[in-house]
Design a protein around this motif. Structure first.
Motif, PDB file in Angstrom:
ATOM      1  N   LYS A  89      39.081  41.052  41.626  1.00 10.00           N
ATOM      2  CA  LYS A  89      38.354  40.424  42.735  1.00 10.00           C
ATOM      3  C   LYS A  89      36.992  41.075  42.925  1.00 10.00           C
ATOM      4  CE  LYS A  89      42.554  39.224  45.308  1.00 10.00           C
ATOM      5  NZ  LYS A  89      43.384  39.547  46.501  1.00 10.00           N
ATOM      6  N   GLU A  90      36.946  42.402  42.844  1.00 14.39           N
ATOM      7  CA  GLU A  90      35.678  43.120  42.995  1.00 14.39           C
ATOM      8  C   GLU A  90      34.693  42.708  41.907  1.00 14.39           C
ATOM      9  OE1 GLU A  90      36.160  47.328  43.093  1.00 14.39           O
ATOM     10  OE2 GLU A  90      37.542  47.306  44.793  1.00 14.39           O
ATOM     11  N   LYS A  94      31.194  40.940  42.870  1.00 14.17           N
ATOM     12  CA  LYS A  94      29.974  41.733  42.777  1.00 14.17           C
ATOM     13  C   LYS A  94      29.240  41.553  41.445  1.00 14.17           C
ATOM     14  CE  LYS A  94      31.852  45.335  45.831  1.00 14.17           C
ATOM     15  NZ  LYS A  94      32.223  46.775  45.925  1.00 14.17           N
ATOM     16  N   GLU A  95      29.971  41.719  40.366  1.00 10.27           N
ATOM     17  CA  GLU A  95      29.325  41.734  39.059  1.00 10.27           C
ATOM     18  C   GLU A  95      28.863  40.350  38.634  1.00 10.27           C
ATOM     19  OE1 GLU A  95      27.717  44.105  36.216  1.00 10.27           O
ATOM     20  OE2 GLU A  95      28.785  44.657  38.050  1.00 10.27           O
ATOM     21  N   SER A  96      29.536  39.310  39.097  1.00  8.19           N
ATOM     22  CA  SER A  96      29.171  37.956  38.691  1.00  8.19           C
ATOM     23  C   SER A  96      27.755  37.587  39.123  1.00  8.19           C
ATOM     24  CB  SER A  96      30.162  36.941  39.259  1.00  8.19           C
ATOM     25  OG  SER A  96      30.152  36.965  40.677  1.00  8.19           O
ATOM     26  N   ILE A  97      27.298  38.130  40.231  1.00  9.57           N
ATOM     27  CA  ILE A  97      25.940  37.836  40.699  1.00  9.57           C
ATOM     28  C   ILE A  97      24.916  38.388  39.720  1.00  9.57           C
ATOM     29  CG2 ILE A  97      24.276  38.256  42.546  1.00  9.57           C
ATOM     30  CD1 ILE A  97      26.666  38.372  44.488  1.00  9.57           C
ATOM     31  N   ARG A  98      25.127  39.632  39.282  1.00  7.11           N
ATOM     32  CA  ARG A  98      24.203  40.235  38.315  1.00  7.11           C
ATOM     33  C   ARG A  98      24.247  39.489  36.987  1.00  7.11           C
ATOM     34  NH1 ARG A  98      24.365  43.739  34.160  1.00  7.11           N
ATOM     35  NH2 ARG A  98      26.623  43.984  34.377  1.00  7.11           N
ATOM     36  N   LEU A  99      25.448  39.131  36.540  1.00  3.62           N
ATOM     37  CA  LEU A  99      25.588  38.405  35.282  1.00  3.62           C
ATOM     38  C   LEU A  99      24.918  37.037  35.360  1.00  3.62           C
ATOM     39  CD1 LEU A  99      29.309  39.314  34.436  1.00  3.62           C
ATOM     40  CD2 LEU A  99      27.253  40.166  33.297  1.00  3.62           C
ATOM     41  N   HIS A 100      25.063  36.389  36.489  1.00  4.94           N
ATOM     42  CA  HIS A 100      24.428  35.085  36.688  1.00  4.94           C
ATOM     43  C   HIS A 100      22.910  35.194  36.565  1.00  4.94           C
ATOM     44  CE1 HIS A 100      23.517  31.148  38.142  1.00  4.94           C
ATOM     45  NE2 HIS A 100      23.122  31.554  39.337  1.00  4.94           N
ATOM     46  N   LYS A 101      22.343  36.223  37.182  1.00  4.13           N
ATOM     47  CA  LYS A 101      20.896  36.418  37.108  1.00  4.13           C
ATOM     48  C   LYS A 101      20.426  36.674  35.683  1.00  4.13           C
ATOM     49  CE  LYS A 101      20.322  38.177  41.837  1.00  4.13           C
ATOM     50  NZ  LYS A 101      19.969  39.357  42.677  1.00  4.13           N
ATOM     51  N   ASN A 102      21.321  37.219  34.860  1.00  2.59           N
ATOM     52  CA  ASN A 102      20.982  37.520  33.470  1.00  2.59           C
ATOM     53  C   ASN A 102      21.393  36.414  32.496  1.00  2.59           C
ATOM     54  OD1 ASN A 102      19.735  40.175  33.690  1.00  2.59           O
ATOM     55  ND2 ASN A 102      21.742  40.893  34.340  1.00  2.59           N
ATOM     56  N   GLY A 103      21.729  35.244  33.028  1.00  7.52           N
ATOM     57  CA  GLY A 103      21.977  34.086  32.178  1.00  7.52           C
ATOM     58  C   GLY A 103      23.348  34.044  31.539  1.00  7.52           C
ATOM     59  N   VAL A 104      24.327  34.735  32.126  1.00  2.00           N
ATOM     60  CA  VAL A 104      25.677  34.763  31.556  1.00  2.00           C
ATOM     61  C   VAL A 104      26.548  33.692  32.218  1.00  2.00           C
ATOM     62  CG1 VAL A 104      27.771  36.133  31.215  1.00  2.00           C
ATOM     63  CG2 VAL A 104      25.516  37.205  30.995  1.00  2.00           C
ATOM     64  N   LYS A 105      27.157  32.869  31.409  1.00  2.00           N
ATOM     65  CA  LYS A 105      28.120  31.881  31.885  1.00  2.00           C
ATOM     66  C   LYS A 105      29.507  32.513  31.868  1.00  2.00           C
ATOM     67  CE  LYS A 105      30.117  27.379  30.656  1.00  2.00           C
ATOM     68  NZ  LYS A 105      30.021  26.232  29.708  1.00  2.00           N
ATOM     69  N   ILE A 106      30.234  32.428  32.971  1.00  2.30           N
ATOM     70  CA  ILE A 106      31.564  33.028  33.071  1.00  2.30           C
ATOM     71  C   ILE A 106      32.621  31.933  33.110  1.00  2.30           C
ATOM     72  CG2 ILE A 106      33.088  34.501  34.438  1.00  2.30           C
ATOM     73  CD1 ILE A 106      30.576  35.860  35.558  1.00  2.30           C
ATOM     74  N   THR A 107      33.597  32.031  32.221  1.00  5.47           N
ATOM     75  CA  THR A 107      34.726  31.122  32.232  1.00  5.47           C
ATOM     76  C   THR A 107      36.010  31.951  32.231  1.00  5.47           C
ATOM     77  OG1 THR A 107      34.924  30.975  29.813  1.00  5.47           O
ATOM     78  CG2 THR A 107      33.426  29.428  30.887  1.00  5.47           C
ATOM     79  N   VAL A 108      37.078  31.372  32.704  1.00  4.85           N
ATOM     80  CA  VAL A 108      38.376  32.037  32.698  1.00  4.85           C
ATOM     81  C   VAL A 108      39.345  31.195  31.888  1.00  4.85           C
ATOM     82  CG1 VAL A 108      40.358  32.718  34.110  1.00  4.85           C
ATOM     83  CG2 VAL A 108      38.039  33.225  34.890  1.00  4.85           C
ATOM     84  N   LEU A 114      49.327  31.202  38.958  1.00  8.61           N
ATOM     85  CA  LEU A 114      50.167  32.227  39.560  1.00  8.61           C
ATOM     86  C   LEU A 114      49.383  33.203  40.447  1.00  8.61           C
ATOM     87  CD1 LEU A 114      52.650  33.169  36.672  1.00  8.61           C
ATOM     88  CD2 LEU A 114      52.969  31.569  38.569  1.00  8.61           C
ATOM     89  N   PHE A 115      48.055  33.086  40.431  1.00  7.75           N
ATOM     90  CA  PHE A 115      47.237  33.973  41.246  1.00  7.75           C
ATOM     91  C   PHE A 115      47.182  33.482  42.696  1.00  7.75           C
ATOM     92  CE2 PHE A 115      44.879  34.903  37.102  1.00  7.75           C
ATOM     93  CZ  PHE A 115      45.612  36.058  36.872  1.00  7.75           C
ATOM     94  N   SER A 116      46.716  34.350  43.577  1.00  6.43           N
ATOM     95  CA  SER A 116      46.570  33.985  44.984  1.00  6.43           C
ATOM     96  C   SER A 116      45.500  32.905  45.137  1.00  6.43           C
ATOM     97  CB  SER A 116      46.184  35.210  45.809  1.00  6.43           C
ATOM     98  OG  SER A 116      44.872  35.646  45.462  1.00  6.43           O
ATOM     99  N   ILE A 123      37.495  32.531  41.364  1.00  8.59           N
ATOM    100  CA  ILE A 123      37.283  32.135  39.967  1.00  8.59           C
ATOM    101  C   ILE A 123      36.520  30.817  39.898  1.00  8.59           C
ATOM    102  CG2 ILE A 123      38.452  31.329  37.869  1.00  8.59           C
ATOM    103  CD1 ILE A 123      40.688  33.373  38.523  1.00  8.59           C
ATOM    104  N   THR A 124      36.958  29.844  40.681  1.00  5.60           N
ATOM    105  CA  THR A 124      36.306  28.529  40.700  1.00  5.60           C
ATOM    106  C   THR A 124      34.848  28.645  41.130  1.00  5.60           C
ATOM    107  OG1 THR A 124      38.423  27.477  41.254  1.00  5.60           O
ATOM    108  CG2 THR A 124      36.421  26.200  41.659  1.00  5.60           C
ATOM    109  N   LYS A 125      34.599  29.471  42.115  1.00  4.78           N
ATOM    110  CA  LYS A 125      33.239  29.666  42.617  1.00  4.78           C
ATOM    111  C   LYS A 125      32.330  30.266  41.550  1.00  4.78           C
ATOM    112  CE  LYS A 125      30.708  32.105  46.280  1.00  4.78           C
ATOM    113  NZ  LYS A 125      30.849  33.017  47.469  1.00  4.78           N
TER     114      LYS A 125
END
Length: 242
Positions: A89-90, A94-108, A114-116, A123-125
């Motif tokens: 969750k952390e 937190k880290e997704s904002i920095r990755l987004h600024k650096n042009g990184v696309k995040i997928t799961v 089974l997660f909360s 994750i969706t956000k």
């Protein structure tokens, strides 16, 4: 062949893997060696991860897939699982904002049902926020197992009423979690284990493997370069004769 690590950034060298998959193993053992809680080993592993993601983007790798939490990891002590969920969750927050600024696309990839609800929403956000980024696609395998993925793909194919004669490798690929992502060129596993552990079983049919005794928290960008050098020294034939 590349002999100097500096040359990995040289545009004249085109043999950098397009897609690297990593089994990030050894966090617990790293912590045990230091007589500290395993949760601190996982936290140290996240720090190593940050450096590897940055290095991957810097040298032109387009896809990076990380085995973060397997379908079997639920069998670990409840305290450790809780610590892993908190750390995840952390990272996403937190880290997704920095990755987004650096042009990184995040997928799961994996079965996140089974997660909360809180974690699923996070994750969706993150996926929605980063979906247009092009520099590097970072796929995080969560509650992922290769057999589970293939089983779910078969169920999707049945539910979609495909004709038997129409089912081929392309159809199967389109129903896997990794739809739209090329197969890994190189798979790295740390900590001295020599197995796939149910990771990307379908996708690694022709992947080159690189194993190291280094525990994941100690894995550095230099180690990543060494793995890539090893890959560049191999001849990939994909079943043909050259």
């Amino acid at each position: 062949m590349i002999n100097k690590t500096d040359n990995l950034n040289n545009n004249n060298n085109q043999n950098v893997p397009n897609h690297i998959a990593i089994i990030m193993d050894g966090n617990g053992r790293w912590a045990n060696q230091r007589n500290i809680p395993r949760s601190l080993g996982h936290r140290a592993g996240v720090e190593a991860l940050k450096n590897i993601v940055k290095k991957s983007a810097d040298i032109g790798i387009k896809y990076l897939t990380l085995f973060a939490f397997s379908t079997e990891n639920w069998n670990r002590p409840e305290k450790e699982v809780s610590a892993l969920m908190k750390l995840l969750k952390e990272f996403l927050k937190k880290e997704s904002i920095r990755l987004h600024k650096n042009g990184v696309k995040i997928t799961v990839i994996g079965d996140i049902t089974l997660f909360s609800d809180e974690l699923i929403n996070q994750i969706t956000k993150v996926e929605e926020m980063t979906k247009m980024n092009k520099k590097l696609t970072l796929s995080i395998a969560l509650n992922y197992g290769g057999r589970n993925e293939i089983t779910r793909a078969v169920k999707k194919i049945i539910e979609n009423n495909y004709k038997v004669e129409d089912i081929d490798e392309h159809i199967i690929n389109q129903n896997l979690d990794t739809k739209g992502i090329p197969d890994p060129d190189l798979l790295i596993r740390t900590s001295g284990e020599y197995r796939l552990s149910n990771f990307l079983l379908w996708q690694c049919a022709y992947t080159e493997f690189w194993f190291t005794d280094i525990l994941w928290p100690d894995f550095t960008p230099m180690d990543l370069e060494n793995a890539i050098k090893g890959y560049q020294n191999r001849e990939r034939r994909f079943g043909s004769v050259k």
